[in-house]
Scaffold this motif. Structure first.
Motif, PDB file in Angstrom:
ATOM      1  N   GLU A   1       0.823  -1.206   0.000  1.00 45.26           N
ATOM      2  CA  GLU A   1       0.000   0.000   0.000  1.00 45.26           C
ATOM      3  C   GLU A   1       0.858   1.258   0.000  1.00 45.26           C
ATOM      4  OE1 GLU A   1      -3.783   2.080   2.348  1.00 45.26           O
ATOM      5  OE2 GLU A   1      -3.159   0.038   2.861  1.00 45.26           O
ATOM      6  N   GLN A   2       2.004   1.198   0.689  1.00 48.12           N
ATOM      7  CA  GLN A   2       2.929   2.329   0.637  1.00 48.12           C
ATOM      8  C   GLN A   2       3.329   2.629  -0.804  1.00 48.12           C
ATOM      9  OE1 GLN A   2       6.343   2.210   3.367  1.00 48.12           O
ATOM     10  NE2 GLN A   2       5.279   0.641   4.571  1.00 48.12           N
ATOM     11  N   LYS A   3       3.663   1.572  -1.539  1.00 47.98           N
ATOM     12  CA  LYS A   3       4.101   1.755  -2.924  1.00 47.98           C
ATOM     13  C   LYS A   3       2.962   2.283  -3.794  1.00 47.98           C
ATOM     14  CE  LYS A   3       7.857  -1.637  -2.741  1.00 47.98           C
ATOM     15  NZ  LYS A   3       8.911  -0.596  -2.906  1.00 47.98           N
ATOM     16  N   ARG A   4       1.748   1.839  -3.508  1.00 47.02           N
ATOM     17  CA  ARG A   4       0.593   2.341  -4.263  1.00 47.02           C
ATOM     18  C   ARG A   4       0.369   3.823  -3.973  1.00 47.02           C
ATOM     19  NH1 ARG A   4      -1.926   3.136  -8.640  1.00 47.02           N
ATOM     20  NH2 ARG A   4      -4.199   3.379  -8.475  1.00 47.02           N
ATOM     21  N   VAL A   5       0.519   4.232  -2.724  1.00 47.76           N
ATOM     22  CA  VAL A   5       0.397   5.650  -2.365  1.00 47.76           C
ATOM     23  C   VAL A   5       1.447   6.463  -3.116  1.00 47.76           C
ATOM     24  CG1 VAL A   5       0.723   7.307  -0.498  1.00 47.76           C
ATOM     25  CG2 VAL A   5      -0.665   5.263  -0.114  1.00 47.76           C
ATOM     26  N   VAL A   6       2.666   5.943  -3.175  1.00 51.57           N
ATOM     27  CA  VAL A   6       3.750   6.641  -3.883  1.00 51.57           C
ATOM     28  C   VAL A   6       3.395   6.803  -5.361  1.00 51.57           C
ATOM     29  CG1 VAL A   6       6.155   6.466  -4.647  1.00 51.57           C
ATOM     30  CG2 VAL A   6       5.555   5.963  -2.263  1.00 51.57           C
ATOM     31  N   GLU A   7       2.835   5.766  -5.981  1.00 49.31           N
ATOM     32  CA  GLU A   7       2.447   5.854  -7.388  1.00 49.31           C
ATOM     33  C   GLU A   7       1.413   6.963  -7.608  1.00 49.31           C
ATOM     34  OE1 GLU A   7       1.007   2.106  -8.660  1.00 49.31           O
ATOM     35  OE2 GLU A   7       2.943   1.071  -8.498  1.00 49.31           O
ATOM     36  N   ILE A   8       0.411   6.997  -6.746  1.00 49.17           N
ATOM     37  CA  ILE A   8      -0.655   8.001  -6.880  1.00 49.17           C
ATOM     38  C   ILE A   8      -0.085   9.412  -6.716  1.00 49.17           C
ATOM     39  CG2 ILE A   8      -2.757   8.899  -5.803  1.00 49.17           C
ATOM     40  CD1 ILE A   8      -3.427   5.975  -5.039  1.00 49.17           C
ATOM     41  N   LEU A   9       0.731   9.603  -5.691  1.00 50.74           N
ATOM     42  CA  LEU A   9       1.260  10.942  -5.419  1.00 50.74           C
ATOM     43  C   LEU A   9       2.353  11.331  -6.404  1.00 50.74           C
ATOM     44  CD1 LEU A   9       1.249  10.901  -1.513  1.00 50.74           C
ATOM     45  CD2 LEU A   9      -0.429  11.898  -3.080  1.00 50.74           C
ATOM     46  N   ASP A  10       3.085  10.347  -6.929  1.00 49.78           N
ATOM     47  CA  ASP A  10       4.053  10.652  -7.989  1.00 49.78           C
ATOM     48  C   ASP A  10       3.333  11.213  -9.212  1.00 49.78           C
ATOM     49  OD1 ASP A  10       6.363  10.007  -6.683  1.00 49.78           O
ATOM     50  OD2 ASP A  10       6.652   8.049  -7.633  1.00 49.78           O
ATOM     51  N   ALA A  11       2.192  10.616  -9.564  1.00 48.03           N
ATOM     52  CA  ALA A  11       1.431  11.092 -10.723  1.00 48.03           C
ATOM     53  C   ALA A  11       0.944  12.520 -10.497  1.00 48.03           C
ATOM     54  CB  ALA A  11       0.250  10.162 -10.986  1.00 48.03           C
ATOM     55  N   ALA A  12       0.466  12.807  -9.281  1.00 48.32           N
ATOM     56  CA  ALA A  12       0.005  14.166  -8.967  1.00 48.32           C
ATOM     57  C   ALA A  12       1.166  15.151  -8.992  1.00 48.32           C
ATOM     58  CB  ALA A  12      -0.679  14.178  -7.606  1.00 48.32           C
ATOM     59  N   THR A  13       2.317  14.731  -8.471  1.00 45.35           N
ATOM     60  CA  THR A  13       3.499  15.590  -8.464  1.00 45.35           C
ATOM     61  C   THR A  13       3.972  15.882  -9.875  1.00 45.35           C
ATOM     62  OG1 THR A  13       4.186  14.696  -6.318  1.00 45.35           O
ATOM     63  CG2 THR A  13       5.876  15.803  -7.630  1.00 45.35           C
ATOM     64  N   THR A  14       3.950  14.871 -10.737  1.00 42.29           N
ATOM     65  CA  THR A  14       4.365  15.061 -12.132  1.00 42.29           C
ATOM     66  C   THR A  14       3.486  16.086 -12.823  1.00 42.29           C
ATOM     67  OG1 THR A  14       5.232  12.801 -12.281  1.00 42.29           O
ATOM     68  CG2 THR A  14       4.679  13.899 -14.352  1.00 42.29           C
ATOM     69  N   GLU A  15       2.177  16.012 -12.565  1.00 44.28           N
ATOM     70  CA  GLU A  15       1.258  16.979 -13.176  1.00 44.28           C
ATOM     71  C   GLU A  15       1.577  18.398 -12.698  1.00 44.28           C
ATOM     72  OE1 GLU A  15      -3.509  18.075 -13.465  1.00 44.28           O
ATOM     73  OE2 GLU A  15      -2.873  16.185 -12.572  1.00 44.28           O
ATOM     74  N   VAL A  16       1.814  18.560 -11.394  1.00 44.16           N
ATOM     75  CA  VAL A  16       2.165  19.879 -10.860  1.00 44.16           C
ATOM     76  C   VAL A  16       3.460  20.382 -11.505  1.00 44.16           C
ATOM     77  CG1 VAL A  16       2.939  21.105  -8.791  1.00 44.16           C
ATOM     78  CG2 VAL A  16       0.978  19.568  -8.659  1.00 44.16           C
ATOM     79  N   ASP A  17       4.464  19.506 -11.596  1.00 41.12           N
ATOM     80  CA  ASP A  17       5.760  19.908 -12.159  1.00 41.12           C
ATOM     81  C   ASP A  17       5.641  20.297 -13.630  1.00 41.12           C
ATOM     82  OD1 ASP A  17       6.896  19.421  -9.703  1.00 41.12           O
ATOM     83  OD2 ASP A  17       7.747  17.470 -10.249  1.00 41.12           O
ATOM     84  N   LEU A  18       4.819  19.566 -14.380  1.00 41.86           N
ATOM     85  CA  LEU A  18       4.649  19.877 -15.803  1.00 41.86           C
ATOM     86  C   LEU A  18       3.994  21.239 -15.996  1.00 41.86           C
ATOM     87  CD1 LEU A  18       3.518  16.419 -17.264  1.00 41.86           C
ATOM     88  CD2 LEU A  18       5.669  17.616 -17.725  1.00 41.86           C
ATOM     89  N   ILE A  19       2.957  21.516 -15.203  1.00 41.25           N
ATOM     90  CA  ILE A  19       2.289  22.815 -15.329  1.00 41.25           C
ATOM     91  C   ILE A  19       3.214  23.935 -14.875  1.00 41.25           C
ATOM     92  CG2 ILE A  19       0.317  24.205 -14.591  1.00 41.25           C
ATOM     93  CD1 ILE A  19      -1.272  21.616 -14.275  1.00 41.25           C
ATOM     94  N   ALA A  20       3.992  23.693 -13.807  1.00 38.82           N
ATOM     95  CA  ALA A  20       4.945  24.701 -13.332  1.00 38.82           C
ATOM     96  C   ALA A  20       6.001  24.989 -14.397  1.00 38.82           C
ATOM     97  CB  ALA A  20       5.604  24.233 -12.035  1.00 38.82           C
ATOM     98  N   ALA A  21       6.465  23.938 -15.088  1.00 39.78           N
ATOM     99  CA  ALA A  21       7.452  24.128 -16.155  1.00 39.78           C
ATOM    100  C   ALA A  21       6.835  24.900 -17.324  1.00 39.78           C
ATOM    101  CB  ALA A  21       7.972  22.774 -16.629  1.00 39.78           C
ATOM    102  N   GLN A  22       5.574  24.592 -17.639  1.00 38.64           N
ATOM    103  CA  GLN A  22       4.884  25.318 -18.708  1.00 38.64           C
ATOM    104  C   GLN A  22       4.741  26.794 -18.354  1.00 38.64           C
ATOM    105  OE1 GLN A  22       0.898  23.966 -19.429  1.00 38.64           O
ATOM    106  NE2 GLN A  22       0.642  25.182 -21.282  1.00 38.64           N
ATOM    107  N   LEU A  23       4.419  27.070 -17.100  1.00 43.20           N
ATOM    108  CA  LEU A  23       4.283  28.453 -16.652  1.00 43.20           C
ATOM    109  C   LEU A  23       5.622  29.182 -16.753  1.00 43.20           C
ATOM    110  CD1 LEU A  23       2.608  30.705 -15.353  1.00 43.20           C
ATOM    111  CD2 LEU A  23       3.158  29.719 -13.119  1.00 43.20           C
ATOM    112  N   ALA A  24       6.689  28.538 -16.308  1.00 43.94           N
ATOM    113  CA  ALA A  24       8.018  29.154 -16.386  1.00 43.94           C
ATOM    114  C   ALA A  24       8.405  29.442 -17.830  1.00 43.94           C
ATOM    115  CB  ALA A  24       9.049  28.246 -15.723  1.00 43.94           C
TER     116      ALA A  24
END
Length: 444
Positions: free
Chosen positions: A391-414
């Motif tokens: 379950e820890q690894k599943r949580v990491v997968e979910i939050l990694d996906a959310a983090t990637t989305e945030v990082d992509l939008i932040a890079a687009q903004l920059a």
């Protein structure tokens, strides 16, 4: 004198390029009328808590301004300094000037305080175009700022008025302003997407970790026990463990590791640092062994969980990335590893919980928040709710996906901001010309 300072300023920044056809140079004082602001008496309650906007530096966060934190009554409006719609507000006094030049266009009639100048553009100059010119010359204008009492920044009005700009015909000004406004709209839309994406990630953090995120709900240090907003000083209260989770002491599965380095004078070593607010592990500098001031150094490996003992109260922790494998840190850092029952990537996301941040604060000692030292052995005694490893690894997968989305939008903004800055530099100097329709060309 200000005249002498202006001469030096102009000599250092003289524009030698030939202006495009139809363009000319003017000073800000030649193309805009300056108005000074004031503050109606705070002792007169009849002036305040009204609906008429009164602008201060803290309202000047974006180019377009249509609302303020404080408002005047009709009586206060009479006692205030009023700027008409499409006036350009420029901060000319305040601590903000030591790092930035706030410039705003007001969408309606507003009052403003004495730290601000209102600029009313002449009929031959488009206000929006002029505001963009000010923003484009921001760093040059900031060089004119000196310090008044108590280190407050001060922008001399005479020097500001003497700042030169390249001015095209009015139709071209308006076309340039429209183009740049379109970019600003795209940036604003992306900023809203980024804010929404970050909000969604916080919701996922709370749902998957069953713990409140470490975001601080206080608005100021005074609301946070006198501590900076990056600090969570509250008493750690662990919520009940979710079904299928177990409550364990961190020390049951985590340990601090030390891999001593024998520094060699001529060898090169990569030193790393950890940014506050879980900003990650980054390279600080590369030094020869003879240049490293602290002789006690320790290797870190990719995947280690690294804690800054002096900055963890501000959330300075993170995972060592693969490109920093083999870097070194001093004993100012705690290098944490696991027996395999706690996934360190899961621990990294757990660090974004309020409870985690509070345990770090209460595991640190010192008389001042900036001098507190983290005690690893004390922190490892705190209990945490931990799910099974799958379950820890599943949580990491979910939050990694959310983090990637945030990082992509932040890079687009920059990227949008960088592209807009490059476009401004070309459009506002005539290095790139805009196309005008037939009617606008005839008017020009």
């Amino acid at each position: 004198s200000w005249q002498w300072l202006h001469c030096l300023h102009q000599l250092g920044r003289a524009e030698n390029s030939i202006l495009p056809d139809g363009w000319h140079r003017s000073t800000l004082g030649e193309v805009a009328k300056f108005l000074s602001g004031n503050t109606p008496s705070k002792e007169n309650g009849a002036f305040w808590a009204g609906n008429f906007p009164w602008v201060t530096a803290r309202d000047m966060k974006a180019l377009w301004l249509n609302d303020t934190a404080l408002g005047l009554t009709e009586a206060g409006r009479t006692a205030g300094a009023i700027a008409p719609p499409l006036s350009i507000l420029v901060l000319t006094r305040g601590m903000t000037l030591l790092k930035d030049l706030p410039v705003c266009l007001i969408e309606r009639e507003m009052a403003f305080n004495q730290d601000i100048k209102a600029l009313i553009s002449s009929p031959s100059v488009d206000a929006v175009f002029l505001a963009y010119q000010l923003l484009a010359r921001k760093h040059e204008i900031l060089d004119l700022v000196d310090t008044a009492g108590h280190g407050t920044g001060r922008l001399d009005t005479h020097l500001l008025k003497s700042t030169e700009f390249s001015i095209p015909p009015l139709p071209e000004q308006r076309r340039i302003a429209r183009i740049l406004s379109t970019w600003d709209q795209a940036i604003a839309t992306t900023e809203r997407l980024l804010a929404n994406s970050r909000k969604q990630k916080l919701a996922l953090l709370a749902a998957t970790l069953h713990s409140a995120p470490a975001t601080n709900e206080a608005a100021a240090k005074s609301d946070n026990g006198g501590f900076p907003l990056s600090v969570q000083p509250g008493i750690p209260t662990l919520p009940p463990e979710p079904e299928g989770w177990r409550r364990v002491r961190l020390g049951d599965h985590l340990r601090e590791v030390r891999r001593p380095v024998s520094l060699v004078d001529e060898d090169s070593y990569t030193l790393v640092t950890v940014k506050r607010s879980r900003g990650g592990v980054q390279q600080r500098e590369i030094l020869r062994g003879s240049e490293v001031k602290t002789p006690s150094q320790f290797f870190v490996r990719a995947g280690d969980f690294l804690i800054s003992k002096r900055q963890i109260v501000h959330g300075a922790c993170g995972i060592v990335p693969s490109d920093l494998d083999g870097a070194v840190v001093s004993n100012e850092y705690a290098v944490i590893n696991t027996d395999g029952e706690i996934d360190l990537q899961f621990l990294r996301y757990l660090s974004e919980s309020r409870y985690f941040q509070q345990t770090c604060f209460h595991s640190s000692i010192g008389v001042h928040v900036e001098k507190m030292i983290f005690k690893t052995e004390r922190w490892l005694t705190w209990p945490f709710n931990i799910p099974a490893l799958p379950e820890q690894k599943r949580v990491v997968e979910i939050l990694d996906a959310a983090t990637t989305e945030v990082d992509l939008i932040a890079a687009q903004l920059a990227a949008l901001k960088q592209e807009k800055a490059a476009l401004m530099a070309q459009l506002l100097t005539g290095k790139r010309r805009v196309r005008l329709d037939a009617e606008a060309t005839e008017a020009a």
